[in-house]
Design a protein around this motif. Structure first.
Motif, short mmCIF file in Angstrom:
data_model
loop_
_atom_site.label_atom_id
_atom_site.label_comp_id
_atom_site.label_asym_id
_atom_site.label_seq_id
_atom_site.Cartn_x
_atom_site.Cartn_y
_atom_site.Cartn_z
N SER A 180 0.87 -1.18 0.00
CA SER A 180 0.00 0.00 0.00
C SER A 180 0.90 1.22 0.00
N LEU A 181 0.68 2.10 -0.96
CA LEU A 181 1.50 3.29 -1.08
C LEU A 181 0.92 4.44 -0.27
N PRO A 182 1.76 5.42 0.09
CA PRO A 182 1.22 6.61 0.74
C PRO A 182 0.15 7.24 -0.17
N GLY A 183 -0.92 7.69 0.41
CA GLY A 183 -2.01 8.26 -0.37
C GLY A 183 -3.10 7.25 -0.69
N MET A 221 -1.75 -1.03 -10.39
CA MET A 221 -1.99 -0.09 -9.31
C MET A 221 -3.48 0.22 -9.26
N LEU A 222 -4.01 0.19 -8.07
CA LEU A 222 -5.42 0.46 -7.83
C LEU A 222 -5.53 1.59 -6.82
N ARG A 223 -6.33 2.59 -7.17
CA ARG A 223 -6.56 3.71 -6.25
C ARG A 223 -7.98 4.20 -6.48
N VAL A 246 -4.72 0.66 -13.07
CA VAL A 246 -3.79 0.61 -14.19
C VAL A 246 -3.14 -0.77 -14.17
N HIS A 247 -3.05 -1.39 -15.33
CA HIS A 247 -2.42 -2.70 -15.46
C HIS A 247 -1.48 -2.66 -16.65
#
Length: 81
Positions: free
Chosen positions: A25-28, A47-49, A54-55
């Motif tokens: 899990s990234l910051p943000g 990446m999922l936010r 995005v894949h």
């Protein structure tokens, strides 16, 4: 200085879809997944936010080239040209 990002990494054996997978899990609040897929022999970056995802898929050689450029950009920002 920002805190280090810690990945959880799993190695898979046998008939598993992936040979290796790392997630964090990234910051943000974004979720990042990187994996080596057995059947396609590709490196996957996802990446999922929120509701966006995005894949990307790379050959092993392309993944190495992208990784080298990411490191070069990070070095440039830190004055290590």
């Amino acid at each position: 200085m920002s805190a280090a990002i810690v990945f959880t990494t799993r190695q898979h054996e046998g008939e598993a879809r992936r040979v290796r997978e790392s997630t964090t899990s990234l910051p943000g609040g974004a979720y990042l997944s990187i994996g080596a897929t057995r059947s396609t022999r590709l490196v996957e970056l996802g990446m999922l936010r929120d509701f966006m995802s995005v894949h990307l898929e790379f050959s092993p050689d392309h993944a190495r080239a992208v990784a080298a450029e990411l490191l070069a950009c990070a070095d440039a920002l830190q004055g290590r040209v």
